[in-house]
Design a protein around this motif. Structure first.
Motif, PDB file in Angstrom:
ATOM      1  N   ARG A  35      -0.213  -0.445  -8.835  1.00 59.95           N
ATOM      2  CA  ARG A  35       1.179  -0.005  -8.725  1.00 59.95           C
ATOM      3  C   ARG A  35       1.466   0.582  -7.341  1.00 59.95           C
ATOM      4  N   LEU A  36       0.515   1.370  -6.846  1.00 60.44           N
ATOM      5  CA  LEU A  36       0.700   1.954  -5.511  1.00 60.44           C
ATOM      6  C   LEU A  36       0.886   0.857  -4.468  1.00 60.44           C
ATOM      7  N   PHE A  37       0.035  -0.144  -4.496  1.00 66.89           N
ATOM      8  CA  PHE A  37       0.127  -1.220  -3.515  1.00 66.89           C
ATOM      9  C   PHE A  37       1.444  -1.976  -3.655  1.00 66.89           C
ATOM     10  N   ASP A  38       1.802  -2.270  -4.891  1.00 70.31           N
ATOM     11  CA  ASP A  38       3.021  -3.045  -5.107  1.00 70.31           C
ATOM     12  C   ASP A  38       4.254  -2.243  -4.708  1.00 70.31           C
ATOM     13  N   HIS A  39       4.296  -0.971  -5.086  1.00 71.06           N
ATOM     14  CA  HIS A  39       5.441  -0.137  -4.733  1.00 71.06           C
ATOM     15  C   HIS A  39       5.538   0.082  -3.223  1.00 71.06           C
ATOM     16  N   THR A  40       4.398   0.157  -2.541  1.00 71.37           N
ATOM     17  CA  THR A  40       4.426   0.290  -1.084  1.00 71.37           C
ATOM     18  C   THR A  40       5.016  -0.957  -0.446  1.00 71.37           C
ATOM     19  N   ALA A  41       4.615  -2.126  -0.946  1.00 69.60           N
ATOM     20  CA  ALA A  41       5.174  -3.373  -0.420  1.00 69.60           C
ATOM     21  C   ALA A  41       6.672  -3.449  -0.674  1.00 69.60           C
ATOM     22  N   GLN A  42       7.111  -3.054  -1.883  1.00 72.99           N
ATOM     23  CA  GLN A  42       8.546  -3.060  -2.193  1.00 72.99           C
ATOM     24  C   GLN A  42       9.311  -2.093  -1.294  1.00 72.99           C
ATOM     25  N   LEU A  43       8.688  -0.939  -1.028  1.00 74.80           N
ATOM     26  CA  LEU A  43       9.323   0.044  -0.154  1.00 74.80           C
ATOM     27  C   LEU A  43       9.584  -0.554   1.229  1.00 74.80           C
TER      28      LEU A  43
END
Length: 1020
Positions: free
Chosen positions: A138-146
């Protein structure tokens, strides 16, 4: 108190990295279009990765991108996961993207808390993040979305520095972003040190895996070239300019590493010119001191052994010292290689330090006795087993080890042997270094050792073999003496371009010699001093030559006498050749042949051939030059071969055969560089290559060659030659400011004022002055030359000078301030021209141009004069001066109203001027076409006559009336307007009347004022 002068170590000028900046800029452009870019920038410590990143940051921000940089931490990195990304986001939040960042994080607060623990205001109210197996995803995915959301409105540049220190989590997040971001306007950068990536470093396979991705581009920053180091030093040491010697020294020691260049520049500013500053030495040694003691011991021995040491030699030295056995040595080597302090040599036979300054720091850290002991062991190991080192390096390495071991009795024979081998390979600088060492140690050599030093293979055949110079000599003169070493060092200094050192040797030798007992040797050293001083203004080399000849009066013929006579003839050839110099060169050749001095004979015949050409006896001269060239090619006399290439290339260019001059000069430059003669003859042969390239219009190649010139030391006497050629390129490109600066450099005090130098320099000065409308200054340049008298043998320069001077008088014909003295000037030009040779097509062409320019200056030139000049130059390779003749021909046709013929001549001139790169002439042609209504476009001319001018401005002025108004505003009379626009005075008067009526003014002055006020004419 603050120091009065602030010393800087970082160059204010960004040096090199043009291709890397271009790659980054292109990546930014693609990112602006929605294509995310990833670049990995590698290089050794200090090579400039951070500086490149800073410069790119400025460029990106100037284009409207947002930039954030975060770095991996060397200490405690594994305990601080995602440290660079946390830094990046913190900087974005504190900048103008702060509100957008907070908005983009909405809904993702719990996972992003790991990266943003203290910057989101509502984080305290966010639900706690569960630490299940999906939290990391989730951290990786949310960082990419950010980042996707942040880049919706602008381009974002994120940089992660020092990936070699990165923790695993950071690497994995970086890789995730690379693989998943496909639509973001994002440039993702990562930098790393290549020298920190040992074989087992986890970042090595990581980078290799990333590089396989299509979107990833990898850049490796190389070290700087010497010319880039020169520019870096100029920025650091500004306003003082670094000398060529300082540039070469710092480049050699730094090996082009920008950080080391900066540190060494600071050392120089602080007066620490030989060693390293304490801070730099500590920095270089810190990594070595963390290694095991056995490895440090091995590195100290390796450092004392030179820039590279063969494995067998290193093992033999360590074994003789009883320090490390073979297995221990392998372990120590493996540790040092793994730590990236040393590396195997390219042939796999030995080892070298990754950077020379590291080796220098380790070597400097040795105790004096320790260094002496290690070098003695190296020397003894090599003497015991010579095949440990390749044959081509053996003598020099052995000489170096014994020298550093401070054993004069064994060092001097070794350095003399190494010096002989260096000279046989034409490595004159290396030979000189060996001879310097022999001279330094000579007083410490025992007499019994000196007596064994015999049969020194002499470099100069004119040097007397016996020190007593008596026919009845019964002494044993075979042993080498100090005076012999000084003679060899003098020749080596001359051939390697070390003029000042050569003068020191001759001065020392002349103090030691008794001129009455050893006249030939004294004469030889006087001659050597005269050769070194002949380009030094203010010196008196002729006194040395005359004194040497007096010493040999009434004595038997000798090689020294032949060389003295040849030098007299050669100096005359270079300055003001006279017929007596032919006789002197001929006599020198006869004596050299009589005493068997083959090299002196060929040099004298070469000079004789050049003198014959200078006096217009081209067939005789060319035959001699061809004969000497053939003999020189078969010899190993590099001094002779360099003179052949230099004189032949110059001869072809003077005769207008520029392509042949280029061929000879290219070959000569390659041979001179390959044989260690760059310091002696490299500068002039490079100029001899650039000059015909300029003649043919190859300005870019010529400029590139001249830009390379500081990369190796050339004779200072020829720097004015280089500056004059740079000035000619700037002049042709229309950059008169830069041309004037180079002209001033070419005329700096201390410049040798020989006709072959000052005539072309004066020609350039006249052309610049004429282009700037300073006709009086151009005339003054000619008068200065005429007052000094005409030196024979420089006819090409004189033809060009006289034609240019006549053109100046023609251009200034209507200026009242130039009227006085014009008739006398033209008469003197004719008088000098009457004595010039015309047996060469180029000279005949210049003669026709001069005749036409003289007629133009007197107002009588017509089509026939310029047609004759253009035809006389039609078979030449070079565009100039035929483009000039065709320009004047077009003007002559336009004056008679023959527009079609004028347009044809103008087009042909424009094509040649374009080929020559002559921007000033192209500008003049465009002006002519505008004034005379000519067409420079062949297609437009073939399509039919030009349409009538129909354009009218607010005052209903026709284009022709605007032309007249422009000249009227400059104060021209009706007759002058008519001449410039190629119309009759009556037509000009009609146009002026119409203009006054249309502008509703009563006089010419009022019309000019209206024209300037309403900008009806250009401001200039």
């Amino acid at each position: 108190m603050l120091p009065s002068v602030e010393r800087i170590s970082v160059s204010p000028v960004f040096i090199g990295r043009g291709s890397e900046m271009a790659a980054l800029t292109q990546a930014l452009q693609r990112a602006d279009g929605g294509q995310p870019q990833v670049l990995l920038i590698g290089g050794e410590a200090g090579v400039g990765k951070t500086r490149l990143l800073e410069e790119f940051q400025h460029a990106a921000e100037a284009r409207g991108a947002s930039v954030a940089v975060g770095g991996c931490l060397e200490i405690g990195a594994e305990g601080l996961p995602y440290a660079p990304f946390a830094t990046v986001l913190r900087r974005l939040h504190r900048g103008e993207l702060g509100p957008g960042l907070e908005l983009a994080a909405v809904g993702r607060e719990s996972s992003l808390a790991r990266l943003l623990p203290d910057m989101l205001p509502d984080m305290s109210d966010a639900p706690a993040e569960s630490h299940d197996e999906y939290a990391r995803a989730r951290l990786f995915d949310h960082t990419a979305q950010l980042f996707e959301q942040l880049t919706a409105e602008r381009t974002l540049v994120l940089a992660v520095e020092d990936l070699h220190w990165s923790d695993r989590s950071t690497r994995e997040l970086f890789a995730f972003l690379v693989r998943t971001l496909h639509r973001a306007r994002l440039v993702l950068l990562g930098t790393y040190r290549t020298d920190d990536l040992h074989r087992r470093h986890p970042v090595r396979p990581y980078l290799a895996e990333l590089e396989r991705l299509r979107t990833v581009q990898r850049l490796e920053l190389p070290r700087l070239a010497q010319r880039e180091v020169a520019r870096q030093l100029a920025g650091i040491l500004s306003p003082s300019r670094p000398s060529a010697e300082l540039v070469q020294k710092i480049f050699r020691r730094s090996e082009g590493n920008p950080f080391f260049v900066e540190e060494l520049a600071v050392s120089h500013q602080q007066g620490c010119s030989t060693g390293l500053t304490d801070s730099l030495r500590d920095l270089l040694l810190v990594r070595m001191e963390a290694l095991p003691e056995e490895t440090q011991t091995m590195l100290r021995v390796l450092a004392a052994g030179g820039s590279r040491v063969e494995h067998g030699l290193l093992a033999a030295v360590l074994e003789s010292a009883g320090v490390l056995d073979e297995d221990e040595l392998i372990d120590a080597l493996r540790t040092a290689v793994g730590a990236n302090i040393i590396q195997p040599t390219s042939d796999g036979d030995g080892y070298r330090f990754r950077h020379a300054l590291v080796r220098e720091a380790v070597s400097d850290d040795l105790m004096p006795g320790e260094c002496t002991r290690i070098n003695r062991r190296y020397a003894m190991a090599l003497e015991a087993d010579p095949p440990l080192v390749s044959a081509d390096q053996r003598s020099a390495r052995l000489a170096g080890y014994w020298y550093c071991a401070h054993d004069a009795a064994r060092a001097v024979p070794a350095v003399l042997n190494a010096g002989r081998e260096a000279r046989r390979r034409n490595a004159f600088a290396e030979q000189l270094r060996m001879l310097d060492r022999a001279l330094e140690l000579w007083d410490d050599v025992p007499d019994e050792v000196r007596a064994t030093l015999r049969d020194y293979d002499r470099a100069d055949e004119s040097y007397p073999s016996c020190s007593c110079d008596h026919d009845d000599c019964g002494a044993d003169c075979g042993a080498i003496q100090l005076i012999d070493l000084l003679a060899e060092a003098t020749v080596a200094a001359r051939l390697s371009g070390e003029t000042d050192r050569g003068l020191r040797y001759t001065k020392r030798a002349l103090r030691l010699l008794d001129e009455q007992r050893t006249p030939e040797r004294a004469a030889w050293f006087r001659l050597a001093r005269a050769r070194a001083l002949r380009y030094d203004r203010g010196s008196r080399p002729h006194e040395d030559l005359q004194g040497a000849l007096e010493l040999l009066e009434g004595r038997k013929p000798s090689a020294v006498l032949a060389e003295l006579l040849h030098r007299q003839a050669a100096d005359g050839m270079l300055s003001a050749p006279r017929r007596e110099h032919l006789d002197t060169a001929r006599r020198a050749a006869e004596i050299a042949e009589q005493v068997g001095a083959t090299s002196v004979l060929l040099h004298a015949r070469l000079t004789l051939g050049v003198l014959h050409c200078a006096f217009g006896e081209l067939e005789t001269g060319a035959a001699l030059l061809a004969e000497v060239q053939e003999q020189a090619e078969a010899s190993d006399d590099m001094d002779l071969r360099s003179r052949v290439y230099t004189n032949l290339s110059s001869h072809h260019e003077l005769q207008g055969r520029s392509r042949r001059a280029i061929e000879v000069a290219r070959t000569g430059l390659a041979v001179i560089r390959a044989n260690g003669m760059a310091g002696y003859a490299g500068t002039i042969i490079l100029g001899n290559l650039a000059e015909p390239l300029i003649s043919l219009g190859e300005l870019d190649e010529a400029a590139q060659l001249l830009a390379e010139e500081p990369d190796w030391s050339g004779q200072r006497a020829h720097r004015d030659f280089m500056e004059r050629l740079r000035g000619e390129i700037a002049y042709l490109r229309g950059d008169l400011v830069t041309a004037t600066e180079h002209l001033a450099e070419a005329r700096r005090p201390g410049t040798v004022w020989q006709p072959q130098k000052y005539l072309p320099v004066t020609l350039l000065a006249m052309r610049i002055a004429a282009a700037q409308g300073r006709y009086a200054d151009a005339r003054a340049e000619l008068l200065t030359l005429l007052e000094a008298g005409r030196a024979e043998g420089h006819d090409r320069s004189w033809w060009a000078l006289l034609a240019t001077a006549a053109g100046v008088e023609a251009d200034a014909r209507h200026l009242p301030t130039m009227a006085a003295g014009r008739a006398e000037i033209l008469a003197r030009i004719r008088e000098v021209a009457a004595g010039l040779a015309q047996g060469v097509p180029l000279y005949e062409g210049w003669s026709a141009v001069l005749t036409a320019e003289l007629a133009r200056a007197e107002g009588t030139a017509g089509v026939a004069d310029w047609r004759r000049a253009a035809d006389a130059l039609s078979q030449l390779e070079c565009p100039f001066p035929r483009d000039l003749a065709l320009l004047r021909l077009a003007e002559a046709y336009a004056a008679t109203g023959e527009k079609a013929a004028a347009s044809a001549a103008a087009r042909e001139s424009a094509a040649l001027a374009c080929r020559h790169g002559d921007q000033l002439m192209q500008r003049e042609l465009r002006s002519l076409a505008e004034r005379a209504r000519l067409s420079l476009d062949a297609a437009a001319s073939e399509a039919g006559p030009e349409p009538d001018d129909t354009f009218q401005d607010a005052f209903h002025l026709t284009p022709r009336e605007r032309d007249v108004l422009k000249l009227l505003a400059l104060g021209r009379t009706n007759r002058q307007i008519a001449e410039e626009l190629f119309i009759s005075p009556k037509t000009a008067s009609v146009h002026v009347s119409n203009i006054l009526a249309k502008l509703e003014v009563t006089g010419r002055g009022e019309a000019a004022a209206v024209a300037h006020r309403l900008r009806l004419v250009p401001a200039g």
